[in-house]
Motif scaffolding. Structure first.
Motif, PDB file in Angstrom:
ATOM      1  N   MET A 225      -5.152  19.716  -5.509  1.00  0.00           N
ATOM      2  CA  MET A 225      -5.990  19.438  -4.355  1.00  0.00           C
ATOM      3  C   MET A 225      -4.931  20.175  -3.116  1.00  0.00           C
ATOM      4  O   MET A 225      -5.767  21.079  -2.663  1.00  0.00           O
ATOM      5  N   PHE A 226      -3.693  19.589  -3.404  1.00  0.00           N
ATOM      6  CA  PHE A 226      -2.765  20.396  -1.838  1.00  0.00           C
ATOM      7  C   PHE A 226      -2.679  21.289  -2.615  1.00  0.00           C
ATOM      8  O   PHE A 226      -2.374  22.060  -1.196  1.00  0.00           O
TER       9      PHE A 226
ATOM     10  N   THR B  44       1.942  21.664   1.584  1.00  0.00           N
ATOM     11  CA  THR B  44       3.210  22.158   0.553  1.00  0.00           C
ATOM     12  C   THR B  44       3.326  19.973   0.791  1.00  0.00           C
ATOM     13  O   THR B  44       4.736  20.445  -0.468  1.00  0.00           O
ATOM     14  N   ALA B  45       3.163  19.275   1.304  1.00  0.00           N
ATOM     15  CA  ALA B  45       4.280  18.421   1.427  1.00  0.00           C
ATOM     16  C   ALA B  45       3.272  17.039   1.687  1.00  0.00           C
ATOM     17  O   ALA B  45       2.546  17.566   2.875  1.00  0.00           O
ATOM     18  N   PRO B  46       3.275  15.561   1.317  1.00  0.00           N
ATOM     19  CA  PRO B  46       1.800  14.359   2.018  1.00  0.00           C
ATOM     20  C   PRO B  46       2.680  14.528   3.073  1.00  0.00           C
ATOM     21  O   PRO B  46       3.264  14.319   3.900  1.00  0.00           O
ATOM     22  N   PRO B  47       1.114  14.586   4.273  1.00  0.00           N
ATOM     23  CA  PRO B  47       1.659  13.457   5.518  1.00  0.00           C
ATOM     24  C   PRO B  47       1.284  12.224   6.125  1.00  0.00           C
ATOM     25  O   PRO B  47       1.764  11.143   4.967  1.00  0.00           O
TER      26      PRO B  47
ATOM     27  N   TYR C 119       0.592  -0.921   0.143  1.00  0.00           N
ATOM     28  CA  TYR C 119      -0.112  -0.034  -0.102  1.00  0.00           C
ATOM     29  C   TYR C 119       0.966   1.555  -0.572  1.00  0.00           C
ATOM     30  O   TYR C 119       1.823   1.100   0.469  1.00  0.00           O
ATOM     31  N   ALA C 120       0.466   2.107  -1.063  1.00  0.00           N
ATOM     32  CA  ALA C 120       0.877   3.809  -0.381  1.00  0.00           C
ATOM     33  C   ALA C 120      -0.142   4.966  -0.197  1.00  0.00           C
ATOM     34  O   ALA C 120      -1.399   4.170  -0.649  1.00  0.00           O
ATOM     35  N   LEU C 121       0.760   5.939   0.338  1.00  0.00           N
ATOM     36  CA  LEU C 121      -0.849   6.735   0.243  1.00  0.00           C
ATOM     37  C   LEU C 121      -0.609   7.992  -1.177  1.00  0.00           C
ATOM     38  O   LEU C 121       0.139   8.648  -1.662  1.00  0.00           O
TER      39      LEU C 121
ATOM     40  N   GLY D 103       0.854  12.588  -6.742  1.00  0.00           N
ATOM     41  CA  GLY D 103       2.273  12.007  -6.213  1.00  0.00           C
ATOM     42  C   GLY D 103       1.407  10.710  -5.567  1.00  0.00           C
ATOM     43  O   GLY D 103       0.919  10.033  -5.341  1.00  0.00           O
ATOM     44  N   VAL D 104       3.097  10.168  -4.484  1.00  0.00           N
ATOM     45  CA  VAL D 104       2.484   8.823  -3.982  1.00  0.00           C
ATOM     46  C   VAL D 104       3.718   9.131  -3.358  1.00  0.00           C
ATOM     47  O   VAL D 104       5.247   9.722  -3.245  1.00  0.00           O
ATOM     48  N   ALA D 105       3.337   8.681  -2.159  1.00  0.00           N
ATOM     49  CA  ALA D 105       4.117   8.381  -0.757  1.00  0.00           C
ATOM     50  C   ALA D 105       3.897   7.592   0.467  1.00  0.00           C
ATOM     51  O   ALA D 105       2.754   6.491   0.437  1.00  0.00           O
TER      52      ALA D 105
END
Length: 437
Positions: free
Chosen positions: A166-167, A173-176, A158-160, A297-299
């Motif tokens: 939208m961000f 400015t960055a994914p949580p 899994y990834a976020l 994006g992916v995190a």
């Protein structure tokens, strides 16, 4: 209800497997002998956007195998909605395919039926050795301490995924990286008819995947060391409540998501209705729905604090597909040759690149195709911070019982019914009682 029947059928399959393992295998009478197999029957899982797409992807690869070995493969792509019940029917009747794909979370349950070929050292050696595969993938192929029931084929984690526009519009400015930050950002994103996070409240398997990971972060395994259900520990209750609270308390998941069960959360993300989704290898689905790679994006999936890792910083279950052989096939040598072909370095590069999965074969991961940002996140997660779901015979019943409890709690949240620690524990107690019946 299909899931309940499937869980019951696994128990039935375990009890009758000993009586059917002497029956004929999956191939027809023109399949040749074990010494000289002419045909193999292969049930492939639906990995692509459609069954027809999978046939187009797999047919030329299977033709290569036929040219190399002289063995023709009869392919059937089985939809996920039907696959487990088809497999269970085959284990009880003794009439199944020679080779088949299984969800890796089913490995221990199907292993308990005795219908699948055990992959002991000798069998692994016939396909190049166990050490060709990453450890986490092999750990999701059967009960610890026993030869695996299958061989890893496609690995996932899994990834976020997040919507960049939208961000930016929300000033983020960055994914949580942590859950507290996800909730904080989520409240900024949930406005004007849009929501922060997508979920699939009626998707039992997805419910299990998410709550299992949160359970790891809360120090809960959902089973004790002897493989008995342990759903009501403080950690298990806290994990389920945290997940449902994204809708019930934090209000960053739309109430309508309580009814989602068929990838609707991916559609919402692709259409800009939600800003984040927790998913496995979603790039091809986003592309099919009109999203460009630069749109998202992916995190790594968030953790309670710090960076992802083992133990309380585990942020994914080990997801993926395994390939198995029915033990009573007439063509066991040919079946092992086919598994060797499908897990060869070259085929792993081709198939995993096509399906957007991670090769469980170490050498194939060096291909530059798997260095793309999305796949790098998935690959690193598998290597450092993913844990296998409990490899116990009751795993399928666990998915049904606890997955249903989470579904019911999401329904409560959508209806405005308070979700409390006590109500979560009560649902999980009911789920545990169901397991013990």
């Amino acid at each position: 209800m299909r899931h309940l029947r499937a869980a019951a059928a696994i128990a039935l399959a375990v009890s009758v497997a000993a009586g059917v393992t002497g029956c004929g295998g999956g191939t027809s009478s023109d399949g040749g002998s074990n010494a000289s197999p002419r045909t193999l029957t292969y049930w492939a899982s639906n990995q692509g956007p459609s069954v027809e797409a999978d046939k187009k992807i797999l047919t030329p690869e299977l033709k290569k195998f036929e040219e190399e070995t002289g063995i023709k493969v009869k392919l059937e792509v089985v939809p996920w909605a039907d696959l487990l019940n088809r497999i269970l029917a085959a284990t009880t009747s003794g009439q199944g395919p020679d080779v088949l794909n299984i969800g890796n979370t089913w490995s221990a349950s199907l292993q308990a039926t005795g219908a699948l070929l055990p992959w002991d050292d000798a069998n692994f050696e016939a396909i190049g050795g166990r050490d060709r595969f990453i450890d986490s993938a092999v750990a999701s192929a059967g009960k610890e301490g026993e030869p695996p029931a299958a061989v890893p084929l496609y690995s996932l984690s899994y990834a976020l995924y997040y919507n960049k526009k939208m961000f930016a519009d929300a000033g983020i400015t960055a994914p949580p990286a942590t859950w507290d930050q996800l909730v904080k950002d989520g409240k900024k994103l949930s406005k004007d008819g849009r929501w922060a996070l997508g979920a699939e409240g009626s998707n039992l398997s997805n419910n299990i995947h998410q709550t299992f990971v949160l359970g790891q972060q809360h120090g809960a395994d959902f089973f004790d060391k002897d493989g008995r259900a342990d759903f009501t520990s403080d950690g298990a209750v806290a994990a389920v409540k945290q997940y449902v609270d994204f809708m019930a308390k934090d209000r960053i998941i739309a109430p309508g998501n309580a009814e989602y069960a068929q990838n609707q959360s991916l559609t919402d993300f692709a259409k800009g209705r939600t800003a984040m989704v927790l998913w496995q290898a979603a790039a091809t689905t986003f592309a099919a729905q009109g999203m460009k790679p630069e749109d998202w994006g992916v995190a790594p999936v968030p953790v309670p604090a710090g960076a992802p890792g083992a133990g309380e910083r585990t942020n994914s279950m080990v997801a993926g597909i395994n390939i198995a052989v029915f033990k009573n096939t007439r063509n066991i040598d040919g079946a092992k040759k086919f598994v060797k072909f499908m897990t060869s370095d070259e085929e792993q590069k081709i198939l995993c690149r096509t399906y957007g999965s991670i090769p469980p074969v170490k050498a194939a991961q060096s291909d530059p195709a798997f260095a793309a940002p999305e796949l790098k996140v998935l690959r690193d997660t598998l290597a450092t911070s993913a844990a296998p779901l409990p490899q116990v015979p009751d795993e399928s019943q666990f998915e049904t019982a606890v997955g249903t409890a989470v579904k019911e709690l999401f329904a409560d949240a959508a209806a405005g019914t308070p979700v409390t620690t006590e109500s979560v524990k009560a649902r999980l107690e009911k789920a545990q009682q169901t397991m013990q019946q």
